[in-house]
Scaffold this motif. Structure first.
Motif, PDB file in Angstrom:
ATOM      1  N   GLU A 380      55.487  24.571  14.620  1.00  0.00           N
ATOM      2  CA  GLU A 380      54.649  23.921  13.140  1.00  0.00           C
ATOM      3  C   GLU A 380      54.033  23.322  13.895  1.00  0.00           C
ATOM      4  O   GLU A 380      52.967  23.219  13.382  1.00  0.00           O
ATOM      5  N   ALA A 383      51.079  25.502  15.609  1.00  0.00           N
ATOM      6  CA  ALA A 383      49.895  26.022  14.557  1.00  0.00           C
ATOM      7  C   ALA A 383      49.060  25.658  14.191  1.00  0.00           C
ATOM      8  O   ALA A 383      48.503  25.992  13.610  1.00  0.00           O
ATOM      9  N   ASP A 384      49.673  24.360  14.262  1.00  0.00           N
ATOM     10  CA  ASP A 384      48.654  23.909  13.237  1.00  0.00           C
ATOM     11  C   ASP A 384      47.376  23.873  13.877  1.00  0.00           C
ATOM     12  O   ASP A 384      46.420  23.440  13.574  1.00  0.00           O
ATOM     13  N   LEU A 417      61.682  29.337   9.508  1.00  0.00           N
ATOM     14  CA  LEU A 417      60.716  28.974  10.818  1.00  0.00           C
ATOM     15  C   LEU A 417      60.371  30.765  11.366  1.00  0.00           C
ATOM     16  O   LEU A 417      61.236  30.836  12.430  1.00  0.00           O
ATOM     17  N   LEU A 418      60.025  30.912  10.224  1.00  0.00           N
ATOM     18  CA  LEU A 418      59.763  33.182  10.415  1.00  0.00           C
ATOM     19  C   LEU A 418      58.468  32.684  10.722  1.00  0.00           C
ATOM     20  O   LEU A 418      57.946  33.249  12.004  1.00  0.00           O
ATOM     21  N   GLU A 419      57.207  32.236  10.014  1.00  0.00           N
ATOM     22  CA  GLU A 419      56.243  32.623  10.553  1.00  0.00           C
ATOM     23  C   GLU A 419      54.651  31.466  11.576  1.00  0.00           C
ATOM     24  O   GLU A 419      54.095  31.668  12.102  1.00  0.00           O
ATOM     25  N   GLU A 420      55.420  30.294  11.611  1.00  0.00           N
ATOM     26  CA  GLU A 420      54.666  29.667  12.690  1.00  0.00           C
ATOM     27  C   GLU A 420      54.891  30.204  14.073  1.00  0.00           C
ATOM     28  O   GLU A 420      53.504  29.993  14.168  1.00  0.00           O
ATOM     29  N   TYR A 423      52.574  33.105  14.535  1.00  0.00           N
ATOM     30  CA  TYR A 423      51.128  32.984  14.324  1.00  0.00           C
ATOM     31  C   TYR A 423      50.239  32.346  15.658  1.00  0.00           C
ATOM     32  O   TYR A 423      49.796  32.568  16.472  1.00  0.00           O
TER      33      TYR A 423
ATOM     34  N   GLN C  67      59.926  32.352   4.728  1.00  0.00           N
ATOM     35  CA  GLN C  67      60.064  31.469   5.226  1.00  0.00           C
ATOM     36  C   GLN C  67      59.833  29.737   4.787  1.00  0.00           C
ATOM     37  O   GLN C  67      59.830  30.144   2.972  1.00  0.00           O
ATOM     38  N   GLN C  68      60.176  29.584   5.323  1.00  0.00           N
ATOM     39  CA  GLN C  68      60.096  27.715   4.850  1.00  0.00           C
ATOM     40  C   GLN C  68      58.920  27.193   4.196  1.00  0.00           C
ATOM     41  O   GLN C  68      57.612  27.946   4.397  1.00  0.00           O
ATOM     42  N   LEU C  71      53.476  24.444   7.203  1.00  0.00           N
ATOM     43  CA  LEU C  71      52.144  24.090   7.017  1.00  0.00           C
ATOM     44  C   LEU C  71      51.624  24.794   5.161  1.00  0.00           C
ATOM     45  O   LEU C  71      52.255  25.554   5.303  1.00  0.00           O
ATOM     46  N   TRP C  73      48.369  26.408   4.546  1.00  0.00           N
ATOM     47  CA  TRP C  73      48.311  27.604   4.642  1.00  0.00           C
ATOM     48  C   TRP C  73      49.292  28.785   5.425  1.00  0.00           C
ATOM     49  O   TRP C  73      48.990  29.782   5.035  1.00  0.00           O
ATOM     50  N   ILE C  74      50.539  28.458   5.305  1.00  0.00           N
ATOM     51  CA  ILE C  74      51.681  29.272   5.678  1.00  0.00           C
ATOM     52  C   ILE C  74      52.326  29.779   3.949  1.00  0.00           C
ATOM     53  O   ILE C  74      53.184  28.598   3.533  1.00  0.00           O
TER      54      ILE C  74
END
Lengths: 565, 175, 342
Positions: A380, A383-384, A417-420, A423, C67-68, C71, C73-74
């Motif tokens: 997280e 990614a930020d 927690l899949l996309e972080e 990315y 997806q949790q 952030l 933008w996610i």
């Protein structure tokens, strides 16, 4: 050639030896099929010294293969009392004892069943191993009608069965995704393991790390100086490779952020490269952080034993954060650590009112999703950073890797927690391919070695359990030339390495931040440099002849010079 | 594969029956609950074992028909043997998948006894089966050997920094 | 074995009620047993729910299937990883009314592979959803008999359900469907080895009982044609708490009493069986909790505050010397060569 014996008979004779996997007696119900402990199919029993040190019951010298497990008198009572106590403490457990309709939707979702073909590895049947006792010991119908009502009594045979099959469940929760009532075998496995530890039926690979963590702060039981010198030695490697010199703060009071990661990242291959990645990242952004030797283990093998031990080990995180006076905690790449941090920590050891709402000192982003625990996942966090353009990255430095992403069970199904990480990954590498849809994200397949089963004597079962995962990895290797399996889990890093060695030779395993570390571009760094963090992966400097304009970012010009390898 | 006209002819005529018979006989080495799963789920990823088995049978039979080299046929067997090597099957049980091909051929021959060319077919088949058996046996042993190597290497990886400190491993280790 | 036991049990129930009818125990069959059954059902159902509710939910453990919320933008998957009560309710709604989790099974058969027999997964979801909805429609349709005046939704259901006018009285599609779907669910348990392996008597019995209820109902309505006026009189009486046994049920009254007895049996059996999944599905902690455990602290009522970690002080006492050797800061720096205190 006229009168030969029937070919089928020949094979039958040849293969007379009974085997759990052979359908010798298809008429036999599962309750009547005893377990058989063969080397390679069980983990070693916990050593007496370890149990004694932790104050666990019934320490003794024994092995699961023994006929006599040297259980204390009245052990059945102990288990049943523990059973009832847990029914009262956990609604999940009580409910899941009652409402399963045995529809079979979960049956083929378990990696252990898919890989081993052993029917008792179907999640529904694994749970029935416990439910049958629930019905037979506590329910009127089961007490009177016995097996007709699906009940049976607690016996040594049942305990052995529990020991075998609840140590063939990695609490990955894949079955729970498909269950119409969300019945989670992980909950049942946790309870079964808690009950087993009431009578001393523990495995050493879980209990020894628990004991080590408790006293020294990490799994291997390495003392503070060993931990520090290991990380310092990694810093030397970093400097040698990249020219960037890093001084890691330890136990530093007043630092802004406490960083906690599994200790495997400090000692084990390929975790150490991930550690190098974290350290490079922190250096890159000038983070005010500290690591701790006291809370030097993110992983929590207590969560594979019982909730009390889980709480005890986890409590170090907040205790140390409080002592050091940090503002919030940053957590490294680990699967079950994050299951505990995300779903248990605040409840068990909170409220963390001595910490502040986590806010990235670099981007100013407030992590409101961690407002209460005050602990942020590094994926997280990174990614930020990337989203705000705070990192100078050259993904072409990872061009020797063609990556795919393994979602770890705990971060996928116990956190979301899949996309972080995806990315981050896609910003630090150029080549990435997903594995097939039904093997990733919430449907991801376990490495087969989670929940403290990652011991070497268990290798055979681990290979079976990991087959579905490996199978999908193999597919992307063959189809897309993928050569690196990346993930955010320390157990994965350790065990997938072994898994692919068996099933998918040529595949490598890495953490996410190893790749971040490779891609980071520093002022005044050593360049061109011949290696990535692994030192053995040379960059191909002959390439630039054919015009490097591909998608190489600004600093690609620096690559012009011929690198000497 | 040299002169194997009779065998080729026989297999060509009976390919699908042969595949089916052989497939079922290998499936029968699993408990019926498991066999049903292996049979019914066709997805490559949600049913790796069933898929591997099916693929192997296709490849071997088609390989025979295309007059592939024995090594190629053996290679088709390897994924299944690799699986059986960790599924608790003894070496004999694991390599019996090869024997089951022979038995399937015999069974089919017996069913078509009238043709009378059975012994020729078997004579051509035997040496191939023998070689396949040997190859699969080797692979089984290799797989078991591999497991011990993996155990060793995993230990080394887990304690890498300590071993390095004690100068017990090479500095640059290939993961 | 377990199948046989269930079959015998259902036949037993039919036989018992038939015999009771023969010897004229109409008051027992038509009044006492139904009242008892309803009481047991209501009491038992409530008891079970309360009993579950008495066990606390110590940890917030939703199974996240998407997806949790992290952030901004996610893209947050609000249904599969809900973080608010509203989102949890949406997730539960899809779960309860459309069996969303079970539906996931269908996806896996999409990719290529050798063509083989059949894909059981799709049918399980379909069978499940058809069965439950049909059952619900049939129960609701029976409201015609329960209350006066007949509620409006009953008319609507009847006209849709009776769309195909094949027979007299109007043929209801659900009557046929429920027989077919229960038969399917039953056969599935017998034919698919891994399902047969896990099936208990408790799995066969309710299916057979429901099948028997459906069949006696169909017999009563279309073939043996019990006098509906009498039935209505009896059931209205029950609901109005002024029970009567009408004498105009006709010569085939026995089929009505059997049907009523079987329904009563189902009601009695319900709270003590897996059928309680009807109530339990709402209480499953992996589904009915939001994935916000880092945002809002969840309270565990039995959390033990006495469980403490091995303290830093004890740790430093153990390792002070070596910590000093690598320059780690110490809380208590002891000067002497040996450690000054324990």
């Amino acid at each position: 050639m006229v009168k030969t014996p029937k070919p089928k008979e020949l094979t039958e004779n040849l293969l007379e030896k009974p085997n759990l996997l052979r359908g010798d007696q298809p008429k036999q119900s599962w309750m009547e099929t005893p377990v058989e402990f063969k080397p390679g199919t069980y983990c070693h029993a916990a050593k007496p010294k370890v149990l004694e040190g932790l104050g666990f019951p019934n320490p003794r010298e024994w092995q699961p293969g023994d006929d006599d497990w040297q259980l204390p008198d009245g052990w059945e009572e102990t288990i049943l009392k523990g059973f009832q106590e847990r029914l009262k403490k956990f609604r999940s457990f009580k409910l899941y004892m009652d409402i399963c309709v045995r529809c079979g939707a979960c049956a083929d979702k378990c990696h252990f069943f898919l890989g081993s073909g052993d029917p008792k590895n179907m999640p529904v049947l694994r749970a029935e191993l416990v439910r049958s006792i629930y019905r037979g010991e506590f329910k009127t119908a089961g007490k009177i009608l016995g097996s007709i009502a699906g009940g049976r009594k607690m016996t040594i045979g049942v305990l052995k069965e529990w020991f075998m099959y609840f140590h063939q469940c990695t609490q990955c929760r894949r079955c729970s995704v498909f269950c119409p009532y969300g019945i989670d075998t992980a909950e049942i496995t946790m309870m079964a393991r808690e009950m087993m530890s009431l009578v001393g039926a523990n495995i050493n690979w879980i209990m020894e790390p628990v004991s080590n963590c408790n006293r020294t702060g990490n799994h291997l039981g390495l003392q503070p100086h060993a931990f520090v010198s290991s990380i310092r030695s990694l810093c030397e490697d970093i400097e040698e490779i990249t020219g960037v010199s890093i001084d890691v703060p330890f136990n530093k009071k007043g630092a802004e952020i406490l960083f906690i990661t599994p200790s495997a990242d400090a000692f084990a291959m390929p975790g150490i490269y991930t550690m190098m990645g974290y350290l490079l990242l922190f250096k890159h952004i000038g983070l005010d952080y500290t690591m701790s030797t006291y809370a030097s283990e993110g992983g929590n093998f207590g969560s594979f034993t019982n909730n009390e031990t889980m709480k005890m080990l986890n409590a170090k995180m907040y205790a140390e954060a409080k002592r050091l006076g940090v503002k919030w905690i940053l957590g490294g790449e680990c699967g079950h650590m994050w299951r505990v941090v995300h779903q248990y920590m605040d409840t068990m050891n909170g409220p963390a009112d001595f910490l502040e709402l986590p806010k990235s000192p670099i981007t100013g982003t407030v992590f409101s999703n961690a407002a209460s625990t005050k602990m942020v996942h590094i994926a997280e966090f990174t990614a930020d950073l990337i989203k705000h353009g705070k990192l100078k990255l050259d993904p072409s430095r990872n061009d020797h890797w063609h990556t795919t992403w393994h979602d770890s069970c705990n971060t996928a199904r116990g956190m979301g927690l899949l996309e972080e990480p995806r990315y981050v990954l896609q910003n630090v590498v150029n080549k990435f391919h997903e594995m097939p849809e039904n093997t990733i994200r919430e449907q991801t397949f376990c490495c087969g070695s989670g929940t403290g089963l990652n011991t070497d004597e268990f290798m055979e079962v681990r290979m079976k359990g990991g087959l579905p995962r490996a199978n999908a990895v193999k597919y992307v290797m063959e189809k897309h030339d993928v050569n690196l399996l990346s993930c955010v889990c320390a157990i994965d890093r350790a065990t997938l390495s072994s898994l692919v060695q068996y099933w998918v030779p040529g595949m490598e395993v890495s953490g996410l931040h190893e790749l971040v570390g490779n891609a980071l571009v520093f002022e005044g760094e050593k360049w061109p440099r011949a290696m990535d963090l692994r030192e053995d992966e040379p960059y191909d400097y002959e390439e630039p002849e054919e015009e490097p304009e591909a998608e190489a970012p600004a600093e690609a010009t620096e690559e012009g010079g011929e690198g000497d390898v | 594969m040299g002169d194997s006209q009779k065998l080729l002819g026989f297999m060509g005529q009976n390919a699908s029956a042969l595949k089916k018979l052989w497939y079922e006989s290998v499936l029968a080495t699993y408990p019926p609950e498991t066999a049903q799963l292996l049979r019914s789920k066709k997805d490559q990823f949600s049913n790796p074992v069933g898929y591997t088995l099916k693929t192997m049978i296709e490849e071997v039979v088609e390989g025979f028909l295309a007059e592939a080299e024995v090594q190629e046929l053996a290679a088709a067997f390897h994924p299944l043997i690799r699986i059986k090597a960790v599924q608790g099957f003894s070496p004999a049980e694991a390599v019996s998948s090869v024997l089951k091909l022979k038995h399937a051929v015999r069974e089919l021959l017996a069913a078509k006894a009238s043709s009378g060319s059975g012994s020729d077919v078997l004579e051509e088949l035997d040496p191939v089966i023998d070689e396949l058996m040997c190859s699969c046996f080797n692979l089984y042993v290799d797989c078991r050997q591999k497991l011990s190597e993996i155990k060793e290497e995993e230990l080394k990886r887990n304690f890498y920094m300590l071993l390095k400190k004690a100068d017990l491993v090479e500095d640059k280790n290939t993961g | 074995m377990s199948m046989l036991v269930s079959l015998i049990a259902v036949f037993g129930l039919v036989a018992v009620s038939y015999m009771m009818e023969l010897v004229g125990l109409h008051t027992v069959l038509g009044i006492i047993i139904p009242y008892t059954a309803v009481l047991v059902f209501l009491g038992g159902f409530t008891y079970r729910i309360i009993d579950w509710a008495r066990s606390p939910v110590p940890f917030k453990i939703p199974t996240t299937c998407g997806q949790q919320e992290s952030l901004s933008w996610i893209k947050h998957n609000k249904l599969e990883s809900p973080s608010t009560t509203g989102q949890v309710m949406a997730r539960m709604f899809l779960e309860v009314f459309f069996f969303r989790s079970l539906f996931r099974n269908t996806k896996t058969d999409a990719t290529e592979g050798p063509r083989l027999l059949y894909t059981s997964d799709k049918f399980l979801w379909l069978g499940g959803i058809v069965f439950h909805w049909t059952f619900l429609v049939i129960v609701l349709r029976h409201f015609r008999l329960f209350v006066e005046p007949v509620p409006g939704f009953v008319h609507l259901l009847e006209s849709v359900d009776g769309f195909i006018q094949l027979t007299l009285p109007t043929f209801y599609m659900t009557d046929m469907v429920i027989v077919l779907v229960v038969t399917y669910l039953f056969i599935r348990r017998v034919v698919i080895p891994q399902v047969k392996y896990i099936s208990l008597a408790a799995d066969f019995f309710p299916l057979l009982l429901i099948l028997a209820i459906a069949l006696t109902g169909i017999l009563m309505r279309y073939i043996l044609k019990v006098n509906i006026v009498g039935v209505k009189e009896l059931v209205h009486g029950l609901f109005a708490l002024s029970p009567v046994i009408p004498d105009n049920l006709g010569s085939t009254a026995y089929i009505f009493y059997i049907h009523l007895f079987l329904v009563s049996s189902l009601l009695v059996y319900f709270p003590f069986s897996k059928l309680m999944h009807m109530g339990g599905v709402f209480m499953s902690p992996t589904r009915n909790l939001p994935n916000d455990s880092r945002k809002h602290r969840h309270i565990n009522p039995w959390n033990d505050p006495n469980i403490k970690p091995h303290s830093y002080e004890a740790y430093e006492d153990d390792f002070r010397k070596v910590m000093k050797s690598v320059g780690l800061p110490l809380e208590k720096d002891v000067d002497g060569e040996e450690e000054g205190e324990k």
